[in-house]
Write a protein that holds these residues in place. Structure first.
Motif, PDB file in Angstrom:
ATOM      1  N   LEU A 144      65.431   6.198 112.478  1.00  0.00           N
ATOM      2  CA  LEU A 144      65.906   6.192 111.691  1.00  0.00           C
ATOM      3  C   LEU A 144      65.105   4.782 110.696  1.00  0.00           C
ATOM      4  O   LEU A 144      65.382   4.194 109.701  1.00  0.00           O
ATOM      5  N   PHE A 145      66.375   3.622 111.937  1.00  0.00           N
ATOM      6  CA  PHE A 145      66.280   1.843 111.585  1.00  0.00           C
ATOM      7  C   PHE A 145      65.082   0.669 112.702  1.00  0.00           C
ATOM      8  O   PHE A 145      64.264   2.019 113.229  1.00  0.00           O
ATOM      9  N   ARG A 146      64.763   0.052 111.854  1.00  0.00           N
ATOM     10  CA  ARG A 146      63.729  -1.039 113.234  1.00  0.00           C
ATOM     11  C   ARG A 146      63.963  -1.942 112.184  1.00  0.00           C
ATOM     12  O   ARG A 146      65.258  -2.301 111.050  1.00  0.00           O
ATOM     13  N   TYR A 147      63.377  -3.021 112.899  1.00  0.00           N
ATOM     14  CA  TYR A 147      62.921  -5.245 112.285  1.00  0.00           C
ATOM     15  C   TYR A 147      63.138  -4.993 112.062  1.00  0.00           C
ATOM     16  O   TYR A 147      61.406  -4.853 111.415  1.00  0.00           O
ATOM     17  N   PRO A 148      62.964  -5.975 110.687  1.00  0.00           N
ATOM     18  CA  PRO A 148      61.886  -6.216 109.672  1.00  0.00           C
ATOM     19  C   PRO A 148      61.139  -7.208 109.864  1.00  0.00           C
ATOM     20  O   PRO A 148      61.067  -7.656 110.764  1.00  0.00           O
ATOM     21  N   ASP A 175      72.198 -11.525 116.084  1.00  0.00           N
ATOM     22  CA  ASP A 175      73.512 -12.829 115.964  1.00  0.00           C
ATOM     23  C   ASP A 175      73.624 -13.519 117.448  1.00  0.00           C
ATOM     24  O   ASP A 175      72.946 -12.708 118.613  1.00  0.00           O
ATOM     25  N   LYS A 176      74.243 -14.663 117.925  1.00  0.00           N
ATOM     26  CA  LYS A 176      74.987 -15.584 119.093  1.00  0.00           C
ATOM     27  C   LYS A 176      75.416 -14.390 120.172  1.00  0.00           C
ATOM     28  O   LYS A 176      75.462 -13.664 120.866  1.00  0.00           O
ATOM     29  N   ASN A 177      76.064 -13.028 119.264  1.00  0.00           N
ATOM     30  CA  ASN A 177      76.335 -12.041 120.424  1.00  0.00           C
ATOM     31  C   ASN A 177      76.085 -10.794 120.975  1.00  0.00           C
ATOM     32  O   ASN A 177      76.118 -10.199 121.637  1.00  0.00           O
ATOM     33  N   PHE A 178      74.440 -11.126 120.325  1.00  0.00           N
ATOM     34  CA  PHE A 178      72.690 -10.255 121.134  1.00  0.00           C
ATOM     35  C   PHE A 178      73.594  -9.072 119.950  1.00  0.00           C
ATOM     36  O   PHE A 178      73.147  -8.043 120.299  1.00  0.00           O
ATOM     37  N   ASN A 179      74.317  -9.181 119.266  1.00  0.00           N
ATOM     38  CA  ASN A 179      74.543  -7.552 117.989  1.00  0.00           C
ATOM     39  C   ASN A 179      73.069  -7.571 117.056  1.00  0.00           C
ATOM     40  O   ASN A 179      72.870  -8.469 116.605  1.00  0.00           O
ATOM     41  N   ASP A 180      72.415  -6.489 116.951  1.00  0.00           N
ATOM     42  CA  ASP A 180      71.684  -6.739 116.623  1.00  0.00           C
ATOM     43  C   ASP A 180      71.471  -5.454 114.590  1.00  0.00           C
ATOM     44  O   ASP A 180      71.141  -4.692 114.238  1.00  0.00           O
ATOM     45  N   PHE A 181      72.948  -7.145 114.165  1.00  0.00           N
ATOM     46  CA  PHE A 181      72.644  -6.262 113.093  1.00  0.00           C
ATOM     47  C   PHE A 181      72.083  -5.865 111.975  1.00  0.00           C
ATOM     48  O   PHE A 181      71.729  -5.396 110.873  1.00  0.00           O
ATOM     49  N   ALA A 209      78.134  -8.285 111.216  1.00  0.00           N
ATOM     50  CA  ALA A 209      78.736  -6.694 111.123  1.00  0.00           C
ATOM     51  C   ALA A 209      77.078  -5.994 110.589  1.00  0.00           C
ATOM     52  O   ALA A 209      76.428  -6.906 110.025  1.00  0.00           O
ATOM     53  N   SER A 210      76.862  -5.461 111.862  1.00  0.00           N
ATOM     54  CA  SER A 210      75.595  -4.490 111.511  1.00  0.00           C
ATOM     55  C   SER A 210      75.949  -3.746 109.858  1.00  0.00           C
ATOM     56  O   SER A 210      77.079  -3.242 109.572  1.00  0.00           O
ATOM     57  N   GLU A 211      74.789  -3.435 109.191  1.00  0.00           N
ATOM     58  CA  GLU A 211      74.708  -3.070 107.869  1.00  0.00           C
ATOM     59  C   GLU A 211      74.970  -2.213 107.494  1.00  0.00           C
ATOM     60  O   GLU A 211      74.560  -1.098 108.499  1.00  0.00           O
TER      61      GLU A 211
END
Length: 595
Positions: free
Chosen positions: A54-58, A71-77, A536-538
């Motif tokens: 459903l999702f990918r990295y741009p 982000d710096k906390n390794f959240n792939d937001f 936060a993740s969108e």
């Protein structure tokens, strides 16, 4: 919601009629076969296909810096929808029929998709379970239904962790036109260390009893130079005598073994073999293809015994290696009728590959007698012919053997010595498998991507470009063992990953893996995201809800019928933050099964 009392037969439970289900799968190619199988079971389900993730990295735009996704906390937001319409279609359907079965494949990719689906619709329904499919035939679907469980965040941890780690590696170490990847760079280092060759010498020595010749083979490398090998194959080797008669069994083939055999028998690339296996899987002609197991369950063994009997071959299923407890899948096996007498090279790509898999199972269900001979006589003979001592010793120490009795399906009898070329992709895949590099779903793609970069020649010798990339790549990532260890760490899910407040388990998993990496590597990977503030993740549910209805009048009527008069959900009521998905004890069974 239907329930099943304990004591009711499993078959009746699985086949109990239910008309209020949405089944969510990945590949559109599976939809027709799944609907047919479910209908034959009395399950009038509505099937939706995600088309994959459903999702990918741009993607990075040419001439622009790579987008910030972690982000710096390794959240792939920064994950974004591949197609917002797919999200919209799922939400629109669930509003009309809120009973959902996520039947994505039983692998890490399917687990990530399952969790993404659960997050996407958690404000619309709690009637959602995971049914991990391993085949499109009725038997496999019944088995999957019996293993139903809640959609579990823990199952998504390996896939999400691996994606973040691989992004960090690529971002931290790719530089000046040298892309660095966990697998690709390890393959480069593997070639540098192993010096694999596409040349193989196969030797045939006569038998003193006049029977089948003795066969031995070895790669043309090290002590056996190409010049020496070409001289050896012109010689009349001495006759050998048996010193032992033994029995052996074979293991069923995993996907990598099948790719190698299909390349050498059918001339297929690893990716072509993967595509052929996927097509057969979607057509309910093959079990789950992307398996690294060399064993099968008893249920699969019984299926193969029946298939072999119909093909006129007796199969001793007690000889089939039992899959490890840690293996999710059986070794791939054909579903439906098989014919071992047909020539795979004269069949379609899909059926030829399927025939090779059937032969693999047939080999594994037989005992094979063979004899061994000692090679000292060959070594002495070669020394007398002027062959260098290291090469003579290497040839003499090979396993000299010949098969007796029943011919192994697909086996060839060699009667002369020769040097033959193996395909570069096959040799490279074989070495990668020995190092446990990658996973079945990416084996073919990684090997073919590497070979397309011009880092090694057709004979797998490193090119000038390859040697330059080695100098400019981080030493640690050139070690294939480290890549395999990272892969294993990504797959490891422990309770402590869920105890960090405000962090997803994959964020904690990434931090844990970095602590175990060489300090210089870990520091550089951390530095890549150190300046990226916590984000936060969108939430794309609101955007999906703005998409105009994608559900046809016919589908709307069918979905409404499945609700049995329950009013459709018209408002999402999205919370500002997403809570954890309901635990198993809070999640009702929606398949009418009491396990």
């Amino acid at each position: 919601m239907a329930t099943v009392k304990r004591g009711r037969s499993t078959d009746k439970a699985v086949n109990s009629f239910m008309s209020n289900e949405i089944w969510i799968i990945e590949a559109p190619g599976k939809r027709r076969y799944l609907e047919q199988s479910l209908k034959s079971m009395g399950r009038d389900a509505f099937v939706i296909c995600t088309g994959g993730h459903l999702f990918r990295y741009p993607q990075r735009e040419k001439g622009k810096p790579a987008p910030v996704v972690i982000d710096k906390n390794f959240n792939d937001f920064g994950r974004v929808p591949l197609d917002i319409k797919v999200l919209a279609r799922i939400r629109q359907a669930v509003r009309l029929c809120p009973t959902v079965i996520v039947a994505t494949d039983a692998d890490s990719e399917g687990d990530v998709i399952a969790w993404d689906v659960a997050e996407l619709i958690k404000d619309l329904t709690t009637d959602i379970v995971r049914v991990p499919l391993k085949g499109m035939d009725v038997g496999s679907i019944k088995e999957a239904i019996l293993t139903q469980k809640p959609v579990d965040q823990a199952d998504a941890v390996p896939g999400r962790t691996r994606r973040i780690i691989d992004w960090l590696i690529g971002s931290a170490f790719s530089d000046r036109g040298v892309p660095v990847g966990r697998i690709g760079t390890a393959v480069l280092g593997m070639i540098d260390a192993e010096r694999p060759t596409t040349l193989t010498i196969r030797l045939a020595a006569p038998a003193s009893d006049g029977g089948s010749p003795w066969i031995a083979q070895a790669p043309v490398k090290g002590d056996i130079s190409e010049e020496t090998a070409r001289k050896i194959i012109t010689l009349d080797l001495p006759a050998l005598s048996p010193f032992a008669t033994l029995e052996k069994t074979f293991k069923p083939s995993h996907m990598g073994n099948i790719m190698i055999e299909a390349a050498e028998t059918l001339g297929l690339t690893p990716s072509q073999t993967a595509q052929a296996m996927q097509a057969s899987y979607e057509a309910a002609r093959l079990s789950y293809p992307r398996s690294s197991s060399n064993g099968v369950s008893r249920a699969a063994a019984l299926k193969m015994k029946s298939a072999m009997a119909k093909a006129g071959r007796r199969a001793d299923i007690t000889l089939l290696t039992t899959k490890k407890q840690s293996d999710t899948h059986d070794s791939p096996y054909p579903i439906g009728d098989i014919n071992l007498a047909l020539d795979p090279t004269k069949m379609s790509t899909e059926e030829g590959t399927r025939a090779l898999i059937a032969r693999s199972i047939a080999r594994a269900s037989m005992r094979h007698k063979y004899q061994k001979a000692k090679g000292e006589l060959v070594e002495k003979y070669l020394l007398g012919k002027g062959i260098p001592a290291p090469a003579a010793r290497a040839i003499g120490s090979l396993e000299w053997s010949r098969d007796l009795g029943n011919t192994i399906p697909g086996q060839k009898r060699w009667v002369h010595s020769e040097i033959y070329h193996r395909r570069a992709d096959v040799v490279l895949l074989e070495v990668a498998l020995n190092y446990d590099l990658g996973k079945p779903s990416t084996w073919g793609a990684h090997i073919e991507s590497f070979l397309s970069k011009g880092l090694a020649g057709d004979d797998l010798s490193l090119t000038t470009k390859g040697l330059d990339w080695i100098k400019r790549s981080p030493e640690g990532l050139l070690r294939p063992h480290l890549s395999a260890q990272i892969e294993k760490a990504c797959e490891t899910v422990t309770p402590d990953l869920f105890k960090k407040p405000g962090r997803t388990p994959w964020q904690t998993s990434v931090a844990k893996i970095l602590r175990d990496l060489p300090l210089d590597m870990a520091d550089k990977m951390r530095a890549t995201v150190a300046r990226h503030p916590v984000q936060a993740s969108e939430d794309f549910r609101g955007e999906a809800d703005k998409v105009q209805s994608l559900t046809s009048k016919e589908d709307t009527a069918a979905l409404t019928r499945r609700t049995k008069g329950v009013a459709p959900i018209t408002s999402s009521g999205m919370p500002s933050s997403l809570p954890d998905y309901p635990s198993e004890k809070d999640t009702p069974s929606v398949l009418g099964l009491s396990l």
